[in-house]
Design a protein around this motif. Structure first.
Motif, PDB file in Angstrom:
ATOM      1  N   LYS A 198       0.875  -1.083  -0.067  1.00 58.29           N
ATOM      2  CA  LYS A 198       0.136   0.019  -0.157  1.00 58.29           C
ATOM      3  C   LYS A 198       0.847   1.287   0.072  1.00 58.29           C
ATOM      4  CE  LYS A 198      -4.040  -1.893   1.899  1.00 58.29           C
ATOM      5  NZ  LYS A 198      -5.411  -1.709   2.832  1.00 58.29           N
ATOM      6  N   PHE A 199       2.010   1.214   0.251  1.00 58.57           N
ATOM      7  CA  PHE A 199       3.097   2.385   0.142  1.00 58.57           C
ATOM      8  C   PHE A 199       4.105   2.065  -0.877  1.00 58.57           C
ATOM      9  CE2 PHE A 199       2.935   2.799   5.251  1.00 58.57           C
ATOM     10  CZ  PHE A 199       1.439   3.244   5.023  1.00 58.57           C
ATOM     11  N   GLY A 200       4.320   3.415  -1.333  1.00 58.49           N
ATOM     12  CA  GLY A 200       5.602   3.793  -2.279  1.00 58.49           C
ATOM     13  C   GLY A 200       6.670   4.632  -1.838  1.00 58.49           C
ATOM     14  N   PHE A 201       7.717   4.492  -2.153  1.00 63.21           N
ATOM     15  CA  PHE A 201       8.985   5.219  -1.667  1.00 63.21           C
ATOM     16  C   PHE A 201       9.683   5.796  -2.781  1.00 63.21           C
ATOM     17  CE2 PHE A 201       7.780   2.160   1.482  1.00 63.21           C
ATOM     18  CZ  PHE A 201       7.598   2.981   2.719  1.00 63.21           C
ATOM     19  N   VAL A 202       9.983   7.383  -2.574  1.00 61.74           N
ATOM     20  CA  VAL A 202      10.971   7.734  -3.533  1.00 61.74           C
ATOM     21  C   VAL A 202      11.823   8.493  -2.601  1.00 61.74           C
ATOM     22  CG1 VAL A 202      11.350   9.649  -5.439  1.00 61.74           C
ATOM     23  CG2 VAL A 202       9.152   7.919  -5.530  1.00 61.74           C
ATOM     24  N   PHE A 203      13.079   8.590  -2.850  1.00 65.43           N
ATOM     25  CA  PHE A 203      14.291   9.312  -2.227  1.00 65.43           C
ATOM     26  C   PHE A 203      14.859  10.282  -2.743  1.00 65.43           C
ATOM     27  CE2 PHE A 203      13.302   5.114  -0.184  1.00 65.43           C
ATOM     28  CZ  PHE A 203      12.884   5.521   1.128  1.00 65.43           C
ATOM     29  N   GLN A 204      15.959  10.880  -2.390  1.00 65.24           N
ATOM     30  CA  GLN A 204      16.816  11.995  -3.054  1.00 65.24           C
ATOM     31  C   GLN A 204      17.393  11.239  -4.427  1.00 65.24           C
ATOM     32  OE1 GLN A 204      19.168  14.177  -0.410  1.00 65.24           O
ATOM     33  NE2 GLN A 204      20.312  14.974  -1.965  1.00 65.24           N
ATOM     34  N   HIS A 205      17.781  10.176  -3.955  1.00 63.26           N
ATOM     35  CA  HIS A 205      18.716   9.481  -5.107  1.00 63.26           C
ATOM     36  C   HIS A 205      17.836   7.989  -5.634  1.00 63.26           C
ATOM     37  CE1 HIS A 205      22.021  11.892  -4.689  1.00 63.26           C
ATOM     38  NE2 HIS A 205      22.109  11.567  -3.380  1.00 63.26           N
ATOM     39  N   ALA A 206      18.150   7.915  -6.677  1.00 63.56           N
ATOM     40  CA  ALA A 206      16.997   7.149  -7.223  1.00 63.56           C
ATOM     41  C   ALA A 206      16.965   5.561  -6.712  1.00 63.56           C
ATOM     42  CB  ALA A 206      17.093   6.933  -8.828  1.00 63.56           C
TER      43      ALA A 206
ATOM     44  N   VAL B  82       4.032   1.521  -9.533  1.00 66.67           N
ATOM     45  CA  VAL B  82       3.470   0.735 -10.384  1.00 66.67           C
ATOM     46  C   VAL B  82       2.496  -0.307  -9.703  1.00 66.67           C
ATOM     47  CG1 VAL B  82       5.406  -1.117 -10.270  1.00 66.67           C
ATOM     48  CG2 VAL B  82       4.180  -0.967 -12.511  1.00 66.67           C
ATOM     49  N   HIS B  83       2.610  -0.743  -8.608  1.00 72.56           N
ATOM     50  CA  HIS B  83       1.792  -1.727  -7.873  1.00 72.56           C
ATOM     51  C   HIS B  83       0.435  -0.858  -7.306  1.00 72.56           C
ATOM     52  CE1 HIS B  83       4.208   0.185  -4.886  1.00 72.56           C
ATOM     53  NE2 HIS B  83       3.519  -0.352  -3.763  1.00 72.56           N
ATOM     54  N   LYS B  84       0.210   0.189  -7.791  1.00 72.50           N
ATOM     55  CA  LYS B  84      -0.973   0.923  -7.306  1.00 72.50           C
ATOM     56  C   LYS B  84      -1.092   1.259  -5.819  1.00 72.50           C
ATOM     57  CE  LYS B  84      -3.550  -0.089 -11.359  1.00 72.50           C
ATOM     58  NZ  LYS B  84      -3.631   1.102 -12.027  1.00 72.50           N
ATOM     59  N   PRO B  85      -0.023   1.785  -5.151  1.00 77.33           N
ATOM     60  CA  PRO B  85      -0.236   1.996  -3.543  1.00 77.33           C
ATOM     61  C   PRO B  85      -1.102   3.264  -3.368  1.00 77.33           C
ATOM     62  CG  PRO B  85       1.588   3.078  -4.626  1.00 77.33           C
ATOM     63  CD  PRO B  85       1.104   2.408  -5.928  1.00 77.33           C
ATOM     64  N   GLU B  86      -1.675   3.101  -2.067  1.00 76.14           N
ATOM     65  CA  GLU B  86      -2.424   4.079  -1.531  1.00 76.14           C
ATOM     66  C   GLU B  86      -1.665   5.341  -1.309  1.00 76.14           C
ATOM     67  OE1 GLU B  86      -5.575   3.975  -1.305  1.00 76.14           O
ATOM     68  OE2 GLU B  86      -5.552   1.874  -2.004  1.00 76.14           O
ATOM     69  N   MET B  87      -0.322   5.360  -0.715  1.00 79.54           N
ATOM     70  CA  MET B  87       0.529   6.621  -0.564  1.00 79.54           C
ATOM     71  C   MET B  87       1.668   6.386  -1.202  1.00 79.54           C
ATOM     72  SD  MET B  87      -0.436   7.735   3.380  1.00 79.54           S
ATOM     73  CE  MET B  87       0.546   9.262   3.275  1.00 79.54           C
ATOM     74  N   LEU B  88       2.120   7.510  -1.366  1.00 79.37           N
ATOM     75  CA  LEU B  88       3.754   7.606  -1.798  1.00 79.37           C
ATOM     76  C   LEU B  88       4.572   8.515  -0.841  1.00 79.37           C
ATOM     77  CD1 LEU B  88       5.679   7.129  -4.082  1.00 79.37           C
ATOM     78  CD2 LEU B  88       4.923   9.225  -5.243  1.00 79.37           C
ATOM     79  N   PHE B  89       5.518   8.002  -0.525  1.00 78.25           N
ATOM     80  CA  PHE B  89       6.202   8.692   0.425  1.00 78.25           C
ATOM     81  C   PHE B  89       7.402   9.206  -0.161  1.00 78.25           C
ATOM     82  CE2 PHE B  89       3.853   6.332   3.301  1.00 78.25           C
ATOM     83  CZ  PHE B  89       3.433   6.904   4.157  1.00 78.25           C
ATOM     84  N   ALA B  90       7.937  10.439  -0.250  1.00 73.69           N
ATOM     85  CA  ALA B  90       8.750  11.037  -0.977  1.00 73.69           C
ATOM     86  C   ALA B  90       9.923  11.930  -0.047  1.00 73.69           C
ATOM     87  CB  ALA B  90       8.314  11.950  -2.126  1.00 73.69           C
TER      88      ALA B  90
END
Length: 226
Positions: free
Chosen positions: A86-94, A161-169
């Motif tokens: 349910k979560f996705g994550f994006v950080f400063q570096h890929a 791509v897995h259709k999460p509810e939330m994206l944490f960036a």
């Protein structure tokens, strides 16, 4: 009703010589489908708040409710399942896997989320999200051949791509120039608006705040909304 509610959140880091309270009773509600930006000076507690909200570290006190379930009451296995599905994550570096192609990066995320999709469905979803981030033409490329902006767009595609509810960036534009930073922010806004993905983002860059629906200013472990 908010998708994520934080109540009385505290975090204390302990060492041999002292204890430091970096979060001091945080109360915050995150609205479904919106972009909430956490901003403030270095050391204000914004990244700590993000990682606790995402289940990447435990709080000292307080509760986190995600979709009416208390993350703070879950055991580690249950929290990992929420993060994976349910979560996705994006950080400063890929942080792309260097020996996987762009398409394989996304396939790995699908496997991690344990999706029971058919091969055709998986391929359709990969094409859809890579088209959205303008990286379908690079689907067979390896990370070493991509620009910094291209890598970050792939990282975002992998995160959703897995259709999460939330994206944490966490500082998703910090390693990019101003042009590519704005491209990433426009992409995050598109995901929020068109795919109803809720975004919680840490940033220190003023120009990115215009893309946020809610701005939360942090200072010395406390917050106040703008």
């Amino acid at each position: 009703m908010p998708i994520l509610s934080i109540d009385g959140l505290e975090k204390i880091f302990s060492s041999a010589n002292r204890k430091e309270k970096v979060l001091k009773g945080i109360n915050l509600e995150i609205t479904k489908g919106e972009i909430t930006a956490l901003t403030g000076a270095s050391g204000s507690g914004k990244s700590t708040l993000l990682t606790i909200a995402a289940g990447l570290q435990k709080s000292t006190a307080g509760t986190i409710i995600f979709q009416n379930e208390a993350l703070t009451d879950m055991n580690p296995r249950q929290v990992r399942a929420i993060r994976a599905k349910k979560f996705g994550f994006v950080f400063q570096h890929a942080h792309l896997v260097p020996f996987l192609t762009v398409q394989e990066q996304l396939e790995l995320m699908m496997d991690t989320a344990e999706l029971k999709w058919s091969k055709d469905r998986r391929n359709e979803e990969i094409k859809s999200i890579l088209d959205l981030v303008d990286m379908w033409g690079h689907r067979d490329s390896y990370p070493g051949t991509l620009s910094g902006g291209g890598k970050q767009r792939v990282a975002i595609a992998r995160a959703v791509v897995h259709k999460p509810e939330m994206l944490f960036a966490d500082e998703p534009t910090a390693s990019l120039d101003s042009k590519r930073s704005m491209e990433v922010m426009k992409l995050l806004r598109t995901l929020s608006r068109e795919r109803n993905i809720t975004v919680l983002m840490v940033t220190h860059e003023e120009e990115t705040l215009e893309y946020a629906d809610t701005i939360v200013q942090m200072k010395d472990g406390v917050i106040g909304k703008e």
